[in-house]
Design an enzyme around this catalytic site. Structure first.
Site, PDB file in Angstrom:
ATOM      1  N   GLU A 141      58.481  46.696  37.529  1.00 33.98           N
ATOM      2  CA  GLU A 141      57.818  47.466  38.531  1.00 33.98           C
ATOM      3  C   GLU A 141      58.209  47.825  40.030  1.00 33.98           C
ATOM      4  O   GLU A 141      57.914  48.892  40.531  1.00 33.98           O
ATOM      5  CB  GLU A 141      56.371  46.623  38.706  1.00 33.98           C
ATOM      6  CG  GLU A 141      55.441  46.915  37.333  1.00 33.98           C
ATOM      7  CD  GLU A 141      55.793  46.118  36.126  1.00 33.98           C
ATOM      8  OE1 GLU A 141      55.266  46.157  35.186  1.00 33.98           O
ATOM      9  OE2 GLU A 141      56.807  45.262  36.359  1.00 33.98           O
ATOM     10  N   HIS A 210      45.114  40.474  33.235  1.00 36.14           N
ATOM     11  CA  HIS A 210      44.824  41.953  33.081  1.00 36.14           C
ATOM     12  C   HIS A 210      43.547  42.501  33.441  1.00 36.14           C
ATOM     13  O   HIS A 210      43.097  43.495  32.977  1.00 36.14           O
ATOM     14  CB  HIS A 210      45.024  42.136  31.548  1.00 36.14           C
ATOM     15  CG  HIS A 210      46.360  42.173  31.116  1.00 36.14           C
ATOM     16  ND1 HIS A 210      46.560  42.036  29.699  1.00 36.14           N
ATOM     17  CD2 HIS A 210      47.644  41.899  31.536  1.00 36.14           C
ATOM     18  CE1 HIS A 210      48.072  41.993  29.565  1.00 36.14           C
ATOM     19  NE2 HIS A 210      48.521  41.995  30.911  1.00 36.14           N
TER      20      HIS A 210
END
Length: 405
Positions: A141, A210
């Site tokens: 990322e 998450h």
């Protein structure tokens, strides 16, 4: 790598590349658990399992655009103008229209190519536009976010997808020190027209890592705008506006809203990145909310109306900056404010909104501002515990009753 982006603009003028052989790359563990649209929820909160259920009236198209109130008439969706889309399809349609319009628009992220994205927002785009404009990246990322920011500095308009918003914490340095500040630190020599988007929020037992709500993390970064979509209509309009903006924009999408269905106009429309949406006008109390909590609020509003209350519901949509014009006019009318968010209580959007209202409209308040937020705990995996950490409609009803005493 620079050569890749040098070729993106030129690639847009070339005919579509032959479809590459489909493949399924290695991805985060939870991706494969989501298969198709098994359960559809309309944007008015009603579940739908059939192929042609009734829905709210079509949203009217308004120039410079905030979604209009739904038409009260009850007619078949087949007789209304426009077309029905799920929220993830509306995001894709907005993205595809902008890629057709502007060859500088490109997409990058994990599995965004031939797999179609973890929630299928980019499905089919790699086949149509080729691998240079829809770029699959490694699970890195920080690297591909920095690559997208660099591409924006050269004149491209990248859309960076985080497979899950929680993963973008790995790119926080790029987003804060580069994405938000380079226009200033370069003395205006560079613009950073980049869109950072992806799913976030509390899902269905996705676990703490998450289930992140990163609005509170990013709101303090100078130079970045933040918006949150909540319906297919505003998802498409905000996507198009974010891509066209000269500023870096973070678009928050909620993992549980992708299967919302709504009829949207056939005509092109672009929403404002800085305007709130009046969801329900009322007289007794102003309820400010956004994203998934919009539906918890509207569910509570039905109960409140039956009890004789008249709440005004505003989807703030623009998380940074706040639309203090719309919010202020509502506060001046109702004199009471309830903020409902899924973000954490400490340092969340609600805390910033409370401060802004207090600073600007305290003389119009007849009661202290009440803010309902998620509890300051990691989101539990157990379903019942997970539900207890997030604001529920019954809590909203109780809060309004206490505010209006």
């Amino acid at each position: 790598m620079a050569a890749i982006f040098q070729g993106i603009g030129a690639a847009a003028a070339v005919a579509a590349l032959p479809p590459a052989e489909k493949f399924h790359s290695q991805s985060r563990g939870f991706v494969s658990a989501r298969k198709g649209s098994l359960f559809v929820v309309r944007s008015d909160g009603r579940p739908s399992l059939g192929s042609s259920p009734r829905s709210r009236g079509a949203q009217r198209l308004i120039t410079n655009a905030v979604a209009a109130k739904a038409d009260a008439s009850v007619t078949s969706t087949a007789s209304k103008p426009g077309h029905e889309l799920l929220l993830f399809e509306a995001l894709r349609e907005g993205l595809e229209e902008e890629m057709d319009r502007d060859p500088r628009v490109c997409v990058m992220g994990e599995d965004v190519g031939h797999y179609g994205g973890s929630y299928k927002v980019t499905k089919g785009l790699a086949t149509k536009y080729g691998d240079l404009r829809v770029l699959d990246t490694p699970i890195a990322e920080n690297s591909f976010t920095g690559m997208g920011i660099g591409a924006a500095m050269t004149g491209l308009r990248p859309i960076i997808e985080g497979m899950n918003m929680g993963f973008l914490l790995l790119a926080f340095n790029q987003i804060s020190n580069n994405c938000g500040m380079l226009h200033y630190t370069s003395g205006g020599q560079f613009k950073i027209p980049v869109v950072i988007r992806g799913p976030g929020g509390v899902g269905r037992q996705l676990g703490a890592e998450h289930s992140q709500r990163l609005e509170s993390y990013f709101q303090s970064i100078p130079g970045i705008q933040m918006v949150a979509c909540s319906t297919p209509y505003n998802a498409k309009g905000l996507m198009k506006a974010a891509i066209r903006s000269e500023n870096p924009v973070i678009l928050f999408e909620h993992v549980l809203l992708y299967n919302l269905k709504e009829r949207i106009p056939d005509e092109e429309y672009v929403l404002s990145l800085e305007e709130a949406e009046m969801v329900r006008p009322g007289e007794h109390v102003t309820i400010l909310t956004y994203s998934r909590m919009r539906y918890h609020v509207m569910q509570a509003a039905k109960t409140l109306v039956n009890k004789g209350y008249d709440p005004e519901v505003i989807d703030i949509r623009s998380l940074k900056p706040f639309d203090l014009y719309t919010i202020g006019n509502s506060v001046k009318k109702t004199h009471r404010v309830l903020i409902v968010e899924e973000c954490m209580r400490t340092g969340g959007i609600g805390a910033s909104l409370t401060a802004a209202i207090t600073e600007n409209f305290i003389d119009y308040l007849d009661a202290p501002i009440v803010c309902l937020s998620s509890q300051d705990v990691p989101t539990p995996y157990a379903g019942t515990l997970e539900e207890w950490t997030v604001v529920q409609p019954a809590q909203i009803v109780t809060a309004v009753e206490q505010l209006c005493q």
